[in-house]
Each structure stands twice: as structure tokens, then as C-alpha cells.
Design an enzyme around this catalytic site. Structure first.
Site, PDB file in Angstrom:
ATOM      1  N   ARG A  83      -8.822  -4.664  -5.451  1.00  0.00           N
ATOM      2  CA  ARG A  83      -7.723  -3.695  -5.324  1.00  0.00           C
ATOM      3  C   ARG A  83      -6.440  -4.187  -6.009  1.00  0.00           C
ATOM      4  O   ARG A  83      -5.434  -4.419  -5.355  1.00  0.00           O
ATOM      5  CB  ARG A  83      -7.435  -3.365  -3.852  1.00  0.00           C
ATOM      6  CG  ARG A  83      -8.592  -2.700  -3.140  1.00  0.00           C
ATOM      7  CD  ARG A  83      -8.207  -2.277  -1.733  1.00  0.00           C
ATOM      8  NE  ARG A  83      -9.344  -1.682  -1.033  1.00  0.00           N
ATOM      9  CZ  ARG A  83      -9.306  -1.226   0.213  1.00  0.00           C
ATOM     10  NH1 ARG A  83      -8.164  -1.312   0.905  1.00  0.00           N
ATOM     11  NH2 ARG A  83     -10.370  -0.706   0.782  1.00  0.00           N
TER      12      ARG A  83
ATOM     13  N   ASP B 210       0.838  -1.201   0.000  1.00  0.00           N
ATOM     14  CA  ASP B 210       0.000   0.000   0.000  1.00  0.00           C
ATOM     15  C   ASP B 210       0.871   1.247   0.000  1.00  0.00           C
ATOM     16  O   ASP B 210       1.953   1.253   0.608  1.00  0.00           O
ATOM     17  CB  ASP B 210      -0.912   0.035   1.234  1.00  0.00           C
ATOM     18  CG  ASP B 210      -2.101  -0.907   1.122  1.00  0.00           C
ATOM     19  OD1 ASP B 210      -2.239  -1.582   0.085  1.00  0.00           O
ATOM     20  OD2 ASP B 210      -2.907  -0.949   2.078  1.00  0.00           O
TER      21      ASP B 210
END
Length: 371
Positions: free
Chosen positions: A263, A214
Site C-alpha cells: 500500500r 489513510d
């Protein structure tokens, strides 16, 4: 470092009912990788094994945004040191000197888990196929010039949790991420690694393990290449809220995504480049462009995936510049028309493959042990 021969983009996108066509073989691009023995889903292929060395891939192997802004060389020019324990890895990683840190075996954070902060000018390099960070997450905060190669990562052995804002248990260490990037971190390359947790079909809490890689804040100039991501809910959050405005400039290429819920990535604001990735059974949503992000999405291979490219869950939609993607046995949003235009500032034609070749090339080349 050898690279694939140049193959020019194909206009438009291709849709196939099911995969069964013989795919052309290609020469393998050497680079680097990460993870533990995968928890295989029934019938799903793992990347094929190959030989490797304990030498970092040549800088010429780097393609994408991490090659811009002065380039990314990691610990090149510094000492080579071997980390065999968590304490050694922690000390070497936070050192102010440039280092190439080799990891030949398993370094475990135990059931409590551990977070290691990585300082500027470092290379973390797995040796052979056995370098493994088990329950050890990495945090890169306000640092630059870091390479992570040929390592395996999982947080699935950690049991230390907290209750998050959604009232669900989440790992208490490293925000549940395998790798967290934040602040003003720049020029980062994550290459030939493996990242996994547990099959989302049996571990149904989407928040228990957060992201695999991330990035948020002012982080930028990042390349994520030739990695194997599997058995996880949420792979990449690029921009952690609709207020996290910024142009993070991330390149994703030649990665293998299998049995991921969503994602791959979620991408807010700015520009990004997603090419030559192989997506197999991404069953929630695929690439999700949000908050006016403009993503160049080209010559990827989507198989048995839902909404391979979409814009959802933000008040302002995102956009895409699409070219030559292949949708095989997929459903939902499969756009063939662009809604923005973005030309990456770097050269990549020498490693750009036709979409029909991507599945076999990525299965051969992504993951650990393939430098």
C-alpha cells in the site's frame, strides 16, 4: 524556498539489475517533516540529518493537489503557540482560530494511546528534529486547510487493542492509523515527517497498526511530500472499500519508503499523481491502482521491490499513466506501457527529477530536520 532545477520527464522506464551506479547530486528542496528515532533495519540507510528552523516552509514550497482548490496555508496569519502536553495539543488543535502549533519534544498518548482531532486552518510544526507524537494519532474529519510538518509519528508504543472484523487484534485508538482523513476534508499537506511502527518481519500481524496516512470518503486535494515511511505493513489506503467512490486527488512526491509490506499507496477511483519517490524493499506489493483509478506514475526509483506497480484485489482493475520509472533489482509487475492518460492540472516541472537521481535526492531531503 529553493527548489531543484527543472528536469524533463524521460520516456519509458529503466530497469537495472542492481544499484551501484554513482548518482548525481542535486540541490536540496527545503520543506518539513515527522517521527521518533527510527527502528533501523540492518544495513539500511536513514535519511541524512540537516539543519532546520521552527518557521513553516514557505507556501511556494507546496506542489501538487494541495496547492489547487484555493491552496493550503494552514495556520498562516494566526498566532503561534507551543504545545508541550497532550492536553495543550488537543485544545489548540480543536480551536476554531487559525494557529501555528509548534511541538518541540515528545507528546505521548501512553499505552492507551490518544486521538487528536485537528480543526481547519492549522499548522502542526515540529521544532528541529525532536517534535514527536508517540502513540498519538491525528484525525481530520470534515476540515480543510491543514499543514502537518517536521513531526515524527509512531503508534508502536500503544498496547490498547480490540478484535477487528478479520478476527485479529488492532489498535483501538484512531483506527490504528497515525493519520486518518475522512469526510469532506480538503486541502491538506503532510510534509517532511517520519512515520513508523515495527519491522513487519518480527511484528507479523498486518492489522495491528493500520495506515500511516489513510484517506477516505469525499476527502480531496492532498499532498504528501518529502516524508520518511518505514517499518510498517500498510502505508496508505486511499479509498477504504470498492464502494468508496470518489476522486480524492492525492499527490505523492519525494517520499522515502523503506521496509514496507504494501500500500504505497492502494488507490481506488479517481486520479492521483505519484512522482519522484524512492521505494526500498517494498516486498508485498507497491503502488496498487484499483477500481478504475488512473494514476500518473513517473520517474520513481524502485529498489528491491516486488510488484512495484500493479492492480490487485478489486473486482475492477485500476490503471496507470507511466513515464520514466526506474526498476532496480525488483521483480513482478514493472509496467512500461500506460493503460490510461492523466495530466496533473498543476505545474511541477521545477521539482521533477530524473529517476536515476531520485534515490540520492530523497535520502538527502526526506524526513524531519530538513526544512
Amino acid at each position: 524556498m529553493k527548489q531543484y532545477s527543472s528536469i524533463l520527464p524521460v520516456a519509458g522506464s529503466i530497469r537495472l539489475p542492481r544499484v551501484g551506479t554513482a548518482l548525481a547530486l542535486a540541490l536540496l528542496l527545503g520543506t518539513t517533516a515527522c517521527a521518533k528515532k527510527p527502528l533501523e533495519s540492518a544495513g539500511a540507510p536513514a535519511p541524512a540529518a540537516a539543519t532546520t528552523s521552527a518557521t513553516p516552509a514557505a507556501v511556494s514550497g507546496l506542489v501538487g493537489f494541495a496547492a489547487e482548490n484555493g491552496g493550503t496555508t494552514g495556520g498562516a496569519g494566526g498566532r503561534t503557540v507551543a504545545a508541550t502536553t497532550l492536553a495543550e495539543l488537543t485544545e489548540y488543535a480543536k480551536s476554531k482560530e487559525p494557529l501555528i502549533i509548534t511541538i518541540a519534544g515528545t507528546i505521548s498518548g501512553g499505552t492507551e494511546g490518544a486521538s487528536v482531532r485537528v480543526a481547519s486552518n492549522k499548522t502542526l510544526l515540529g521544532v528541529g528534529k525532536t517534535g514527536f507524537l508517540e502513540g498519538v494519532g491525528l484525525t481530520i474529519s470534515d476540515q480543510r486547510n491543514i499543514i502537518v510538518q517536521n513531526l515524527r509519528f509512531t503508534m508502536s508504543t500503544v498496547t490498547n487493542t480490540k478484535i477487528n472484523d478479520e478476527k485479529r487484534p488492532q489498535l483501538a485508538v484512531n483506527d490504528g492509523d497515525c493519520i486518518t482523513i475522512q469526510g469532506t476534508s480538503q486541502n491538506l499537506w503532510f510534509d517532511h515527517c517520519e512515520f513508523f511502527n515495527l519491522d513487519p518481519a518480527t511484528q507479523t500481524n498486518q492489522d495491528l497498526y493500520d495506515g500511516l496516512i489513510d484517506a477516505k470518503g469525499a476527502s480531496a486535494y492532498i499532498t504528501i511530500s518529502w516524508n520518511y515511511f518505514h517499518d510498517h505493513h500498510k502505508a496508505h489506503l486511499i479509498g477504504n472499500s470498492d464502494k468508496d467512490a470518489g476522486d480524492r486527488k492525492v499527490t505523492f512526491h519525494h517520499n522515502y519508503y523503506r521496509n514496507i509490506h504494501e500500500r504505497v499507496p492502494v488507490y481506488r477511483f479517481g486520479t492521483g499523481h505519484v512522482f519522484n519517490n524512492y521505494y526500498q524493499h517494498v516486498y508485498g506489493t507497491g503502488i496498487n491502482s484499483r477500481m478504475e483509478a488512473c494514476l500518473r506514475v513517473e520517474q520513481n526509483y524502485f529498489e528491491d521491490s516486488k510488484d512495484p506497480l500493479t492492480t490487485k484485489n478489486s473486482s475492477v482493475p485500476g490503471k496507470w499513466d507511466v513515464a520514466g520509472n526506474l526498476y532496480a533489482g525488483s521483480k513482478g509487475s514493472q509496467p512500461t506501457t500506460s493503460t490510461c492518460s492523466f495530466q496533473p492540472p498543476y505545474q511541477y516541472s521545477s521539482v521533477l527529477n530524473e529517476a536515476a537521481q531520485v534515490k540520492q535526492i530523497v535520502l538527502q531531503g526526506a524526513g524531519v530536520g530538513k526544512l
